[in-house]
Design an enzyme around this catalytic site. Structure first.
Site, short mmCIF file in Angstrom:
data_model
loop_
_atom_site.label_atom_id
_atom_site.label_comp_id
_atom_site.label_asym_id
_atom_site.label_seq_id
_atom_site.Cartn_x
_atom_site.Cartn_y
_atom_site.Cartn_z
N LYS A 224 0.86 -1.19 0.00
CA LYS A 224 0.00 0.00 0.00
C LYS A 224 0.89 1.23 0.00
O LYS A 224 1.77 1.37 0.85
CB LYS A 224 -0.89 -0.02 1.24
CG LYS A 224 -1.70 1.26 1.42
CD LYS A 224 -2.68 1.14 2.57
CE LYS A 224 -3.37 2.46 2.84
NZ LYS A 224 -4.34 2.36 3.94
N LYS B 239 -2.64 -1.52 -3.46
CA LYS B 239 -3.45 -0.29 -3.42
C LYS B 239 -2.56 0.92 -3.54
O LYS B 239 -1.52 0.95 -2.87
CB LYS B 239 -4.17 -0.30 -2.08
CG LYS B 239 -4.87 0.98 -1.70
CD LYS B 239 -5.49 0.76 -0.38
CE LYS B 239 -6.07 2.07 0.11
NZ LYS B 239 -6.67 1.90 1.41
C1 PBG Z 1 -6.64 3.44 6.07
C2 PBG Z 1 -7.26 3.37 4.73
C3 PBG Z 1 -7.26 4.35 3.74
C4 PBG Z 1 -7.93 3.83 2.65
C5 PBG Z 1 -8.38 2.57 3.00
N1 PBG Z 1 -7.94 2.28 4.29
C6 PBG Z 1 -6.76 5.72 3.78
C7 PBG Z 1 -5.37 5.98 4.08
O1 PBG Z 1 -4.51 5.11 4.11
O2 PBG Z 1 -5.11 7.17 4.32
C8 PBG Z 1 -8.13 4.55 1.36
C9 PBG Z 1 -9.14 3.98 0.42
C10 PBG Z 1 -9.52 4.88 -0.67
O3 PBG Z 1 -8.94 5.96 -0.92
O4 PBG Z 1 -10.50 4.54 -1.35
N2 PBG Z 1 -7.26 2.68 7.03
#
Ligand code: PBG
Length: 330
Positions: free
Chosen positions: A201, A254
């Site tokens: 991620k 992601k």
């Molecule tokens: C953090 C989390 C995020 C997203 C999913 N889980 C945000 C981040 O890491 O700041 C983002 C998902 C999206 O943008 O659709 N728990």
């Protein structure tokens, strides 16, 4: 024109009709491969639309149940749940509250659908901490890795007890999969709940609209000391292999559309079931450009999500899940 002296390849023969094209299409994307992210918020009188994500809302328990029924009617059977609690604190303790928003939603959806749906719980703290970081802070403001892991373990056990098929740690702490697996096993969930691990991620600018929906923007600093640098693909593969060794059941990359090479490499290196998350900013961009009439939003959305599948994702997590499933209906 002179006939060719020997048979030449003519790929266009197979592109002549829609039926030929459909028969020979290599990649398909069907509703059972889609995962719908859903937000459930405590203490709101009704569903609240998220301005930067057309078609997405923060749900009450009742509107969530309705939305899940509609999704299922369209063929979408996997849901990824995010909770927005009424009260946040420095530790994010609502994350492991057995009557927290996600736990309550899991029980309700399990009641409504039994084993016919796949329930996935986001296992992180940023929606639950008052500072918006993914774990508790040390006095110097950095996130305490091992304290975060202990909290993720507690949250995962509570989510598994509430009926989650998969818990999905998204905090990018080192060792989070091993910590959660150990906690689940110790609590008797060894054969039940699996882990969908956000192994790779990135610290991405594409999460902006999500942070409105989940109310989890960091109150200071950013997440680049725990999420990955966007330039790194080798490291993404190493992170994936580490999560496999720690006991991950499904891997997750992601964002998705801007990281198709990473999806392909993680799939090739691990052979594991793989999900890719087409995130909020990726979704919002398509809608924004379509609203201006600059692109055909429907076609761009469908093409993008198919591309994520083609890169190697088995599951595509997308805010367009319901829309796409309805579009795919005969
Ligand atoms: C953090 C989390 C995020 C997203 C999913 N889980 C945000 C981040 O890491 O700041 C983002 C998902 C999206 O943008 O659709 N728990």
């Amino acid at each position: 024109m002179e006939p060719a002296p020997f048979p030449v390849a003519r790929p266009r023969r197979l592109r002549r009709t829609a039926a030929l094209r459909a028969a020979l299409r290599e990649t398909t994307l069907v509703p059972s491969q889609l995962v719908a992210p859903l937000f459930v918020k405590e203490g709101i009188p009704g569903p609240q639309p998220v301005a930067s994500m057309p078609g997405v809302a923060q749900h009450t328990l009742d509107s969530l149940r309705l939305e899940a029924k509609e999704l299922r009617a369209a063929g979408v059977t996997s849901f990824l749940l995010f909770g927005v609690p009424a009260h946040k604190d420095a530790q994010g303790s609502a994350a492991w509250d057995d009557s927290g928003p996600v736990q309550t939603a899991l029980r309700a959806l399990r009641d409504d659908h039994g084993g016919d749906v796949v329930l996935i719980a986001d296992t992180c703290l940023d929606e639950y901490t008052d500072h918006g970081h993914c774990g508790p802070l040390r006095p110097d403001g950095t996130v305490d890795n091992d304290a975060a892991n202990a909290a993720y373990g507690r949250a995962a056990v509570s989510q598994a007890a509430a009926g989650a098929d998969l818990v999905a740690p998204s905090g990018m702490m080192d060792g989070q999969v091993a910590a959660i697996r150990a906690a689940l096993d110790a609590a008797g969930h060894g054969e039940g709940a699996g882990i969908m691990a956000y192994c790779t991620k990135y610290a991405s600018a594409l999460y902006g609209p999500f942070r409105d929906a989940a109310e989890c923007a960091p109150q200071f600093g950013d997440r680049s000391s725990y999420q990955m640098d966007p330039g790194n693909a080798e490291e993404g593969v190493r992170e994936a292999l580490a999560d496999v060794a720690e006991g991950a059941d499904v891997l997750l990359v992601k964002p998705a559309a801007a990281y198709l090479d990473v999806i392909a490499r993680v799939k090739a290196a691990t052979g594991m079931p793989l999900a890719a998350y087409h995130v909020s900013g990726e979704y919002a961009m398509v809608h924004a450009a379509a609203e201006r009439g600059w692109i055909d939003g429907d076609r761009v959305m469908a093409e993008t999500l198919l591309g994520i599948r083609r890169a190697g994702a088995d599951l595509v997590i997308t805010y367009a899940a319901g829309w796409l499933a309805r579009r795919l209906q005969p």
